[in-house]
Design a protein around this motif. Sequence first.
Motif, mmCIF file in Angstrom:
data_model
loop_
_atom_site.group_PDB
_atom_site.id
_atom_site.type_symbol
_atom_site.label_atom_id
_atom_site.label_comp_id
_atom_site.label_asym_id
_atom_site.label_seq_id
_atom_site.Cartn_x
_atom_site.Cartn_y
_atom_site.Cartn_z
ATOM 1 N N LYS A 112 0.873 -1.168 0.000
ATOM 2 C CA LYS A 112 0.000 0.000 0.000
ATOM 3 C C LYS A 112 0.910 1.219 0.000
ATOM 4 O O LYS A 112 1.818 1.322 0.836
ATOM 5 N N SER A 113 0.684 2.136 -0.937
ATOM 6 C CA SER A 113 1.575 3.280 -1.112
ATOM 7 C C SER A 113 0.831 4.581 -0.849
ATOM 8 O O SER A 113 -0.398 4.642 -0.845
ATOM 9 N N ARG A 114 1.622 5.618 -0.633
ATOM 10 C CA ARG A 114 1.056 6.950 -0.420
ATOM 11 C C ARG A 114 0.548 7.508 -1.739
ATOM 12 O O ARG A 114 1.089 7.210 -2.808
ATOM 13 N N SER A 115 -0.470 8.355 -1.627
ATOM 14 C CA SER A 115 -1.056 8.940 -2.827
ATOM 15 C C SER A 115 -0.743 10.426 -2.962
ATOM 16 O O SER A 115 -0.707 10.960 -4.067
ATOM 17 N N SER A 116 -0.481 11.101 -1.846
ATOM 18 C CA SER A 116 -0.292 12.553 -1.909
ATOM 19 C C SER A 116 1.057 13.016 -1.386
ATOM 20 O O SER A 116 1.379 14.189 -1.489
ATOM 21 N N MET A 117 1.837 12.127 -0.828
ATOM 22 C CA MET A 117 3.130 12.498 -0.263
ATOM 23 C C MET A 117 4.202 11.550 -0.780
ATOM 24 O O MET A 117 3.930 10.405 -1.129
ATOM 25 N N GLY B 271 7.361 6.859 2.409
ATOM 26 C CA GLY B 271 6.423 6.025 3.146
ATOM 27 C C GLY B 271 6.069 4.751 2.408
ATOM 28 O O GLY B 271 6.832 4.206 1.620
ATOM 29 N N GLY B 272 4.901 4.252 2.684
ATOM 30 C CA GLY B 272 4.429 3.030 2.051
ATOM 31 C C GLY B 272 4.775 1.798 2.866
ATOM 32 O O GLY B 272 5.790 1.750 3.568
ATOM 33 N N LEU B 273 3.885 0.804 2.804
ATOM 34 C CA LEU B 273 4.067 -0.442 3.540
ATOM 35 C C LEU B 273 3.960 -1.626 2.585
ATOM 36 O O LEU B 273 3.159 -1.609 1.652
ATOM 37 N N THR B 274 4.781 -2.657 2.834
ATOM 38 C CA THR B 274 4.784 -3.842 1.977
ATOM 39 C C THR B 274 4.940 -5.097 2.828
ATOM 40 O O THR B 274 5.783 -5.139 3.730
ATOM 41 N N PHE B 275 4.120 -6.083 2.538
ATOM 42 C CA PHE B 275 4.280 -7.413 3.123
ATOM 43 C C PHE B 275 4.910 -8.337 2.086
ATOM 44 O O PHE B 275 4.505 -8.338 0.910
ATOM 45 N N LEU B 276 5.881 -9.126 2.500
ATOM 46 C CA LEU B 276 6.362 -10.258 1.726
ATOM 47 C C LEU B 276 5.845 -11.510 2.423
ATOM 48 O O LEU B 276 6.222 -11.795 3.565
ATOM 49 N N LEU B 277 4.974 -12.263 1.755
ATOM 50 C CA LEU B 277 4.285 -13.398 2.366
ATOM 51 C C LEU B 277 4.674 -14.682 1.656
ATOM 52 O O LEU B 277 4.654 -14.761 0.421
ATOM 53 N N ALA B 278 5.031 -15.699 2.446
ATOM 54 C CA ALA B 278 5.424 -16.984 1.875
ATOM 55 C C ALA B 278 4.299 -17.564 1.035
ATOM 56 O O ALA B 278 3.114 -17.442 1.382
#
Length: 553
Positions: free
Chosen positions: A120-125, A128-135
């Motif tokens: 999920k990434s930022r849209s206006s700035m 940032g942003g968050l990422t999951f790496l899932l097996a």
Amino acid sequence: MAVQVNNDMQQSRLNLLQNSPFRTEDVLSLSVANDFVGHPFKPLRSSKYIRLSDIEIPGQSESLTVAQWNCHLNSNHHEVTRLLDLYKNKVEVLGICESFVTQDTFLSSQFFPGYKLVSKSRSSMRGGGLTFLLANSLDYVIRDDLTLWNERKLETLSIEIELEKNRKFIISLVYRPPSANPDEFFGEFDGFLQRMSSTKLQCIFLGDFNFDLLNLEGVNLDFFNLILSHNLYPAVSIPTRITDHSATLIDNIFLSSDAIVECCADVVLHPGSDHLPVFCTIKRFGCKHKTTTKLQFRMMKAENLRKFKDKISTVSWQEVMAEKEDPLTAFDKFMNILSPIYDQCCPLKTATKKKNQPRKPWITEEILEMMKKRDQLFSDYLNCDSWEEYRKARNRVNSARRAAMREYFGEKLKSQKGDIRGTWLTIKSVLGNGKDSASTEQLAIGERTVSGRQEVSEEFCKFFTKIGSQINQEAKDQSGQLDTEQFDDNRGLHHSFYFTECTIDDITQAVKSIKSNAAGVDGLNIKAFKAVAAYLLPVILYLVNLSVQKGVS
């Protein structure tokens, strides 16, 4: 905040970790064990630093390994891949804070073999942003309803995973920008934690919170108190961001204390970012739902009993009756013939005991309504301190429940007037049965120990059946004759008793007199025994009489 690094910067960071005043050996002194005396901070287990060359591979048995790292995934994906390779891809969940992954970023699962990306990434700035790496082996669902996104205050990304049947967790990746107003963050995060709690699932929170838990003062202490108020505890207890002038604990993994029984958290000394990656292996899980009880029972349908009867009717017991000296050997031969037929015709099955608790008969609909009102007032009390109203409602419920219980049992005892058995059963239901379920599992005999219900039972039988012959032996004089002088007129032989051999009628009457259907230590159900008793009477008669003759039961 994470910073983009090149090879030269990585080498300088590596030198910093090795040569700064906060190098590994010294930074351990900042751990909870030393610096948190007087504070309520008690992590689930003391953390330790791990060099890349000393990484331990997580075990397979009932464990879950989660990790968190603040780094730019777009430019450092090769470092992340290398780190996962060192863990032999045994990390099920890796959360990346400030991943800088956007919709325009050319980054896919092909860069991370064995893993899927959820971002999920930022849209206006920027940033940032968050990422999951899932097996790939992990079953997961993205929980958009539990994702809170405010780019200036708080960023969260939540997933629900299922390790096994009915074993679900919610894992939330959290990032708080360092410029975010602490009070505004506390308000948002508190509401977020309440929503997570309402799912009734066990939760794990990992991320970069930018509150230093090695300095429990001011807003850092406020954040720590907020975490504790939701029954969450940190798994990491040592600094996760080390520079040439500071060592802070701002990256962490928070676990519910009643959900996690055992875990260990390690901080990996990796120069890829100014934050160190955190790995937590949860070895064993608590269980919030009620445990089920497994019951074993025999199939006693008419068809099973008929087959049992037909097979027993054709059995020859000559092998049992050929044993003339040892009743125990004869009985073992008897059971060796009987048990396989019994297991074949009446197989042992396993079922789950249902723990349905019926409503007490004296709890009326009116009392139930009073209970609902009491519970609502208790919730109001927690929110706005309306203690007096709750106390009155609670007392009204208790009084009504006690009065209803007295009236119910009073009427029941009146209806059972003249019925002694029914009266005592009612009294027993009020007082409880008072039974102790403890049983003797081990028995010490001299220097040896006997264990197991059947073995203990046999040892008791041996003792009590041989005690008569032992006393008889002690009463004999040296010539082998009974010394009658030791018996006076008051304790003469007329007080003794003798066993005589049983008859078929005796065994038949004994079988008919059995009221219980419970199985003995041999596992033979009385219902099945009575169905074939006519065919077993001769051999049972032989075993009983042999036992009487030899003084063994």
